[in-house]
Design a protein around this motif. Structure first.
Motif, PDB file in Angstrom:
ATOM      1  N   LEU A   1      55.619   2.191  19.608  1.00  0.00           N
ATOM      2  CA  LEU A   1      55.257   3.337  18.766  1.00  0.00           C
ATOM      3  C   LEU A   1      56.426   3.759  17.879  1.00  0.00           C
ATOM      4  O   LEU A   1      56.273   3.921  16.656  1.00  0.00           O
ATOM      5  CB  LEU A   1      54.817   4.510  19.639  1.00  0.00           C
ATOM      6  N   MET A   2      57.600   3.954  18.465  1.00  0.00           N
ATOM      7  CA  MET A   2      58.745   4.430  17.699  1.00  0.00           C
ATOM      8  C   MET A   2      59.185   3.396  16.661  1.00  0.00           C
ATOM      9  O   MET A   2      59.608   3.760  15.554  1.00  0.00           O
ATOM     10  CB  MET A   2      59.896   4.793  18.624  1.00  0.00           C
ATOM     11  N   ALA A   3      59.073   2.117  17.004  1.00  0.00           N
ATOM     12  CA  ALA A   3      59.419   1.071  16.035  1.00  0.00           C
ATOM     13  C   ALA A   3      58.456   1.086  14.857  1.00  0.00           C
ATOM     14  O   ALA A   3      58.863   0.949  13.695  1.00  0.00           O
ATOM     15  CB  ALA A   3      59.410  -0.300  16.715  1.00  0.00           C
ATOM     16  N   ALA A   4      57.166   1.296  15.144  1.00  0.00           N
ATOM     17  CA  ALA A   4      56.159   1.299  14.080  1.00  0.00           C
ATOM     18  C   ALA A   4      56.318   2.488  13.137  1.00  0.00           C
ATOM     19  O   ALA A   4      56.053   2.383  11.934  1.00  0.00           O
ATOM     20  CB  ALA A   4      54.760   1.317  14.694  1.00  0.00           C
ATOM     21  N   LEU A   5      56.757   3.610  13.686  1.00  0.00           N
ATOM     22  CA  LEU A   5      56.867   4.823  12.876  1.00  0.00           C
ATOM     23  C   LEU A   5      58.187   4.914  12.109  1.00  0.00           C
ATOM     24  O   LEU A   5      58.339   5.802  11.266  1.00  0.00           O
ATOM     25  CB  LEU A   5      56.728   6.061  13.768  1.00  0.00           C
ATOM     26  N   LYS A   6      59.099   4.009  12.367  1.00  0.00           N
ATOM     27  CA  LYS A   6      60.437   4.136  11.776  1.00  0.00           C
ATOM     28  C   LYS A   6      60.424   3.909  10.272  1.00  0.00           C
ATOM     29  O   LYS A   6      61.221   4.500   9.544  1.00  0.00           O
ATOM     30  CB  LYS A   6      61.402   3.157  12.451  1.00  0.00           C
ATOM     31  N   ARG A   7      59.529   3.086   9.792  1.00  0.00           N
ATOM     32  CA  ARG A   7      59.450   2.848   8.349  1.00  0.00           C
ATOM     33  C   ARG A   7      58.513   3.881   7.705  1.00  0.00           C
ATOM     34  O   ARG A   7      57.382   4.056   8.162  1.00  0.00           O
ATOM     35  CB  ARG A   7      58.929   1.443   8.062  1.00  0.00           C
TER      36      ARG A   7
END
Length: 317
Positions: free
Chosen positions: A229-235
């Motif tokens: 989740l956090m990786a997906a939202l970083k961009r």
């Protein structure tokens, strides 16, 4: 979703404290005048914490053989090991209580990236370093949303950082109770459209991760989920992805809106897609229709209110 106090770590100079080498500060107006209305800050000045005075000679990162010192320009007074030790201590003892961190850019102790590393003769440098304190915070807390003060002047990066802070805080609240597939699935469903706006494939992958869970290790499942989740939202979300998300939301109202209302919403989405209006224009229209035509599932979507409205973060994206 979020209720309890959000705590964010911040370089003390960005909070307005006069702790820099020249007895000055680099106060972040956004952090201290706007975001501070909604969060509490824990302030850190690693250079002062390891015993350096105010004022003090400047320090820099210097490559000596295979090692890097954090020292005065003449090569004396290396505080690199102390900064690393202090960073590890804060990272392990305090950072787990934080939901984000704002670092001072270009600092040999606090910079997140592109820190100058000088050669031993002081005649040249490369911009490939990481602040010794910041490196430990990020290394030991890889999911913690982190940003630098300068990058927060970019409206897209500012919005993205605050959104991730609130997301991470909601996750921390969820993890205060025993994790279960049911609770994870509920959490995921609330983030459906926010995820869709940032990374549609990640939305599908995370849904599949939960849907195929065999019940063996829920803690491992939770770790895998939040990492994804956090990786997906970083961009930051693109106009294209936001527009596609808005079109999905529009579909919930196809049976209750009249022809004129449907066209008005389509036009607003198209104008946003073309860069003529900011995101809040079509989003406000969707939220209006949701208020007139309530939908329990949509009411729970974080996409509509990922952070306090008065921060006005969607006015510039």
């Amino acid at each position: 979703m979020q209720q309890s106090t959000i705590k964010i770590g911040i370089s003390a100079c960005l909070a307005g404290e006069k702790v820099r080498f020249d007895s000055g500060h680099k106060k972040s107006n956004f952090c201290m005048d706007e975001l501070s209305k909604h969060v509490e800050y824990t302030r850190f000045c690693p250079e002062v914490a390891v015993g350096l005075p105010i004022p003090r000679p400047t320090i820099r990162q210097v490559r000596v053989g295979d090692t890097i010192k954090v020292c005065r320009p003449d090569g004396t007074g290396d505080v690199g090991p102390k900064l690393t030790e202090y960073g590890k201590r804060i990272a392990t003892e305090q950072a787990s209580q934080l939901s984000g961190f704002v670092f001072c850019a270009k600092s040999p102790s606090c910079g997140m990236e592109r820190i100058k590393i000088y050669n031993e003769a002081g005649t040249g440098n490369t911009s490939e370093g990481v602040g010794f304190f910041a490196e430990q915070i990020m290394l030991h807390n890889p999911l913690l949303p982190c940003e630098e003060n300068g990058r927060l002047n970019d409206m897209h990066l500012r919005e993205n950082f605050v959104m991730r802070v609130y997301t991470y805080k909601n996750w921390q609240i969820l993890r205060e109770q025993p994790v279960s597939v049911h609770r994870l699935t509920q959490f995921h469903s609330q983030y459906k459209y926010l995820l869709m706006a940032h990374n549609y494939q990640a939305y599908k992958d995370l849904g599949n991760l939960l849907g195929t869970f065999d019940g063996a290790d829920s803690e491992s499942l939770a770790d895998s989920y939040i990492s994804g989740l956090m990786a997906a939202l970083k961009r930051p979300a693109s106009r294209k992805n936001n527009s596609n998300t808005l079109m999905h939301l529009q579909g919930y109202f196809k049976k209750v809106l009249c022809k004129v209302e449907k066209q008005e919403l389509r036009d607003a989405i198209d104008e946003y897609r073309e860069g003529l209006v900011p995101l809040y224009v079509p989003l406000t229209l969707v939220k209006h229709h949701l208020k007139v035509h309530p939908n329990e599932y949509l009411d729970k979507q974080v996409y509509f209110n990922p952070y306090p409205h008065d921060l006005k973060l969607r006015y510039g994206i």
